[in-house]
Design a protein around this motif. Sequence first.
Motif, PDB file in Angstrom:
ATOM      1  N   PHE A  20      -0.055 -12.042   0.850  1.00 54.09           N
ATOM      2  CA  PHE A  20      -0.973 -10.644   0.522  1.00 54.09           C
ATOM      3  C   PHE A  20      -2.334 -10.102   0.719  1.00 54.09           C
ATOM      4  CE2 PHE A  20       3.413  -9.098  -2.116  1.00 54.09           C
ATOM      5  CZ  PHE A  20       3.789  -8.988  -0.785  1.00 54.09           C
ATOM      6  N   CYS A  21      -2.681  -9.869   1.502  1.00 57.97           N
ATOM      7  CA  CYS A  21      -3.584  -9.558   2.060  1.00 57.97           C
ATOM      8  C   CYS A  21      -4.719  -9.058   0.628  1.00 57.97           C
ATOM      9  CB  CYS A  21      -4.492  -8.623   3.172  1.00 57.97           C
ATOM     10  SG  CYS A  21      -3.711  -8.633   4.878  1.00 57.97           S
ATOM     11  N   ALA A  22      -5.792 -10.302   0.570  1.00 58.35           N
ATOM     12  CA  ALA A  22      -6.874  -9.558  -0.800  1.00 58.35           C
ATOM     13  C   ALA A  22      -7.025  -7.970  -0.714  1.00 58.35           C
ATOM     14  CB  ALA A  22      -8.049 -10.079  -0.635  1.00 58.35           C
ATOM     15  N   GLY A  23      -6.630  -7.121  -1.691  1.00 58.12           N
ATOM     16  CA  GLY A  23      -6.773  -5.296  -1.810  1.00 58.12           C
ATOM     17  C   GLY A  23      -5.645  -4.957  -0.740  1.00 58.12           C
ATOM     18  N   CYS A  24      -4.375  -5.682  -0.978  1.00 57.60           N
ATOM     19  CA  CYS A  24      -3.155  -5.054  -0.665  1.00 57.60           C
ATOM     20  C   CYS A  24      -2.552  -4.668  -1.799  1.00 57.60           C
ATOM     21  CB  CYS A  24      -2.416  -5.693   0.021  1.00 57.60           C
ATOM     22  SG  CYS A  24      -0.940  -5.206   0.305  1.00 57.60           S
ATOM     23  N   GLY A  25      -1.793  -2.957  -1.285  1.00 48.12           N
ATOM     24  CA  GLY A  25      -1.271  -2.681  -2.757  1.00 48.12           C
ATOM     25  C   GLY A  25      -0.487  -3.178  -2.718  1.00 48.12           C
TER      26      GLY A  25
ATOM     27  N   GLY B  58       9.235  -5.843   6.393  1.00 52.73           N
ATOM     28  CA  GLY B  58       7.851  -5.915   6.413  1.00 52.73           C
ATOM     29  C   GLY B  58       6.738  -6.499   5.597  1.00 52.73           C
ATOM     30  N   CYS B  59       6.208  -6.380   5.568  1.00 54.00           N
ATOM     31  CA  CYS B  59       4.768  -6.596   4.680  1.00 54.00           C
ATOM     32  C   CYS B  59       5.772  -7.088   3.124  1.00 54.00           C
ATOM     33  CB  CYS B  59       3.191  -6.848   4.799  1.00 54.00           C
ATOM     34  SG  CYS B  59       2.629  -6.269   6.199  1.00 54.00           S
ATOM     35  N   TYR B  60       5.926  -6.326   2.828  1.00 52.54           N
ATOM     36  CA  TYR B  60       6.527  -5.761   1.154  1.00 52.54           C
ATOM     37  C   TYR B  60       8.181  -6.830   1.149  1.00 52.54           C
ATOM     38  CZ  TYR B  60       9.665  -2.815   3.868  1.00 52.54           C
ATOM     39  OH  TYR B  60      10.878  -2.890   4.801  1.00 52.54           O
TER      40      TYR B  60
ATOM     41  N   PRO C 282      -2.374   1.127   0.157  1.00 51.63           N
ATOM     42  CA  PRO C 282      -3.223   0.439   0.878  1.00 51.63           C
ATOM     43  C   PRO C 282      -2.906  -0.219   1.731  1.00 51.63           C
ATOM     44  CG  PRO C 282      -4.036  -0.220  -1.537  1.00 51.63           C
ATOM     45  CD  PRO C 282      -2.135   0.877  -1.523  1.00 51.63           C
ATOM     46  N   CYS C 283      -2.935  -0.239   2.696  1.00 48.87           N
ATOM     47  CA  CYS C 283      -2.878  -1.733   4.095  1.00 48.87           C
ATOM     48  C   CYS C 283      -4.128  -1.516   3.946  1.00 48.87           C
ATOM     49  CB  CYS C 283      -2.281  -0.930   5.394  1.00 48.87           C
ATOM     50  SG  CYS C 283      -2.609  -2.939   6.657  1.00 48.87           S
ATOM     51  N   LEU C 284      -4.921  -2.517   3.394  1.00 50.70           N
ATOM     52  CA  LEU C 284      -6.586  -2.965   4.084  1.00 50.70           C
ATOM     53  C   LEU C 284      -6.720  -3.344   4.892  1.00 50.70           C
ATOM     54  CD1 LEU C 284      -9.612  -2.617   2.557  1.00 50.70           C
ATOM     55  CD2 LEU C 284      -8.881  -5.532   1.980  1.00 50.70           C
TER      56      LEU C 284
HETATM   57  S1  SF4 Z   1       0.681  -3.836   3.932  1.00 50.64           S
HETATM   58 FE1  SF4 Z   1      -1.813  -4.777   4.871  1.00 50.64          FE
HETATM   59  S2  SF4 Z   1      -2.761  -5.447   3.338  1.00 50.64           S
HETATM   60 FE2  SF4 Z   1      -1.079  -5.560   2.958  1.00 50.64          FE
HETATM   61  S3  SF4 Z   1      -0.270  -7.320   3.445  1.00 50.64           S
HETATM   62 FE3  SF4 Z   1       0.052  -5.930   5.173  1.00 50.64          FE
HETATM   63  S4  SF4 Z   1      -1.493  -6.301   6.788  1.00 50.64           S
HETATM   64 FE4  SF4 Z   1      -2.022  -7.344   4.862  1.00 50.64          FE
END
Ligand code: SF4
Lengths: 305, 390
Positions: free
Chosen positions: A34-39, A68-70, A219-221
């Motif tokens: 994950f990106c730094a700061g992602c929930g 998804g990202c999750y 959050p999706c930063l």
């Molecule tokens: S949800 Fe947004 S912040 Fe989190 S990993 Fe995906 S792109 Fe990055």
Amino acid sequence: MSDLGPRYPTEKPVQPYIQYSYGGYLYGKYNSLFCAGCGYGIIGHLFTRMFEDEKLDPKLYPLIIGVGCYTQIVTLAHYKAQKITTLHGRAPAVATGVKMANPNLKPIVFTGDGDCLGIGGNHFIHICRRNVDCTILIFNNSIYGMTGGQSAPTTLYGAKSTTTPYKVFEERSDAVKLALAAGATYIARTTVAHPRTFLKYFKKALNHKGTSVIEVITPCLTYFGSKNLDNLGAENLGLPGNKMDTGGKMIEWIKRNTIRKNQAKFMDDNELLNRYVIGEFRYDTSKPEYSEVYAKIQKVAMGDD
Amino acid sequence: MSDKDTKRYLPEGKYIMMGNVAMAEGALAAGLNFFGGYPITPSTEVIEHLAKRLPEVGGTCLQMEDELASINAVMGASLAGAKAMTATSGPGLSLMVETISMAANLEIPFVFCDVQRVGPGSHGPVTAPHHNDIGLVRFAGHGEFQVIALAPMNCQELFDLTITAFNFAETYRCPVFILSDAYLGHIHEPVYVPSKEEVIKRVIMRELPQDYSKIYSYKDNDTGAYVIPKPPIIGTDYYPPTALQLPHTTQGLPTSNILSFMEILIEKVKSNIDKISLTEEYRLEDADIVIIAYGLPVRASYRAVDEARDMGIKVGVFRLITVWPFPDEKVREVVENCKAIIIPELNYTGFIAEQVERVKKPETPMTKIPKVGVFHHPDDILNVIKEVSK
Ligand code: SF4
Ligand SMILES: Cc1ncc(C[n+]2csc(CCOP(=O)(O)OP(=O)(O)O)c2C)c(N)n1
């Protein structure tokens, strides 16, 4: 550092649950994409924590994960948990199949706002209607993170995304209202800024027999935060708004933008525009669970009744 | 013996059954525990019959909200250890292909009944047959993998081949299709159901293996053979330590070697083509003219061949029961020395004709007899036989 005295640790504290996460178990260290700061990191660890603290039997709680990202929570989720990554939007249907083929299991479904309310909306409605015993966690980051910041059915009115460069002009869909109308029996909404509440709801959901839906605002930063200002949800105040370019600022915004259910009672639609109402919305133990009802049908069919 | 077992197997004997019902009974005999479906003409009788029969034997039959849900529930049920199946027709199949490819790549077995009807679209003569999905099922979805498709030609075979289909699914862990059609699904014919003991002898059951170390198919480097372990079951110890996801090594760990992953998915089936490819030869011994057919047109072909033989024309039928994978070698042998090939297909394209074109000698003439929505009368084929024998 030393000026501050011994009260402050000189070393980075060790996250006690890392060793139980799949990545940590394999490589011995924090491992996430994950990106730094992602929930999602918070959610992954809270899940692992629940799994470890409650000593959940991995053979009873299969993890069914959408796209998804999750999806990458697999690296943070408990290493013992049995996981399957399914297709975009179809996780509730897979969970129905798993549950009905082996009613002892209690699937835990990971799904996103786009996954669950967009492409998989129909399956979501019908799993709630059937009251299949499972826990559905909907991660709402108000955007399609994985594909690079397109608008989701949940994107806030007036927000920007790559497919709505001017602004979002559609009404957003509300997972809680949808679940209420569809007939899920435990429904709650919380945020990653309220981790203890999340654990409380999650535990309750795991002990509930029936479809539990917990929407988690996260959050999706990288995509939502970088494109939008923190005056979303506070349109009525007419503030200029600041950039949300760090995880901390987004968490602040989420905290400010959520409102408790009992406070929201006194607010009208205009005031609630773009705000997240958190709390528990339904807890109904009277409705029969799907696989149990079907077991009765089987009994009748077999002539045992 | 528990009550549900007695109900699963029909008493031995001859029954008059509708094609769709024969298919459903075949599935029950093969140990079906889960059916997920969505009504669509001409496959609807399958779900209607199983809705009554499956609960009787302790199984589950669900009418899902759409075909996407049906096939995903079937995938989930198979993953949880059930023998699972769905039935649909062309429009439903079109919706399902994404999941078929996913299941094929995860090596989750299931059986898929496609009662083909006139396409495209969702209107028109939907109770008429059209072997149009045969092209779609060959590469049903994105990614690369090999499917197995069987083409029965009467109600007896709908019963028998459904059992075979489940056995193939268990053994090769790939999607297995039964290509029925609107006529076959709806005709009533005698079906002989063997005794329970006979049926059980034929069926490969879903069980946990002895060895839990290998979960996915792999190539044995010493022998060069492809080994296909039993399918994993969620909720047991026989499940990969990582998520079930793609692409993976034999232990289910992520890999970047996608080429060899694709190779395994395809070759695990193709290398067993001798066992998978079922064919039938009819009066082919000294034939100059070879008819190659599958499914419904086989019936008209047999009749046409009998009549032509009476006239002294040396003609025979080579019938494909297994349509995919296509048995290149067998067909090449059959058409090697023949003078002409006739291919009656229930579609315009000629999906099998294309395959035969590939393996026949370039100079051997080939005549297609396409039909859509109506089936071949034996005379349609006989006329062509007479024509080419001149
Ligand atoms: S949800 Fe947004 S912040 Fe989190 S990993 Fe995906 S792109 Fe990055
Ligand atoms: C059938 C299909 N269509 C589109 C995609 C591409 N896709 C992957 S993830 C995604 C969006 C996921 O959004 P969301 O569920 O909100 O999760 P997030 O990435 O924001 O965590 C899309 C459109 C896909 N994988 N499959």
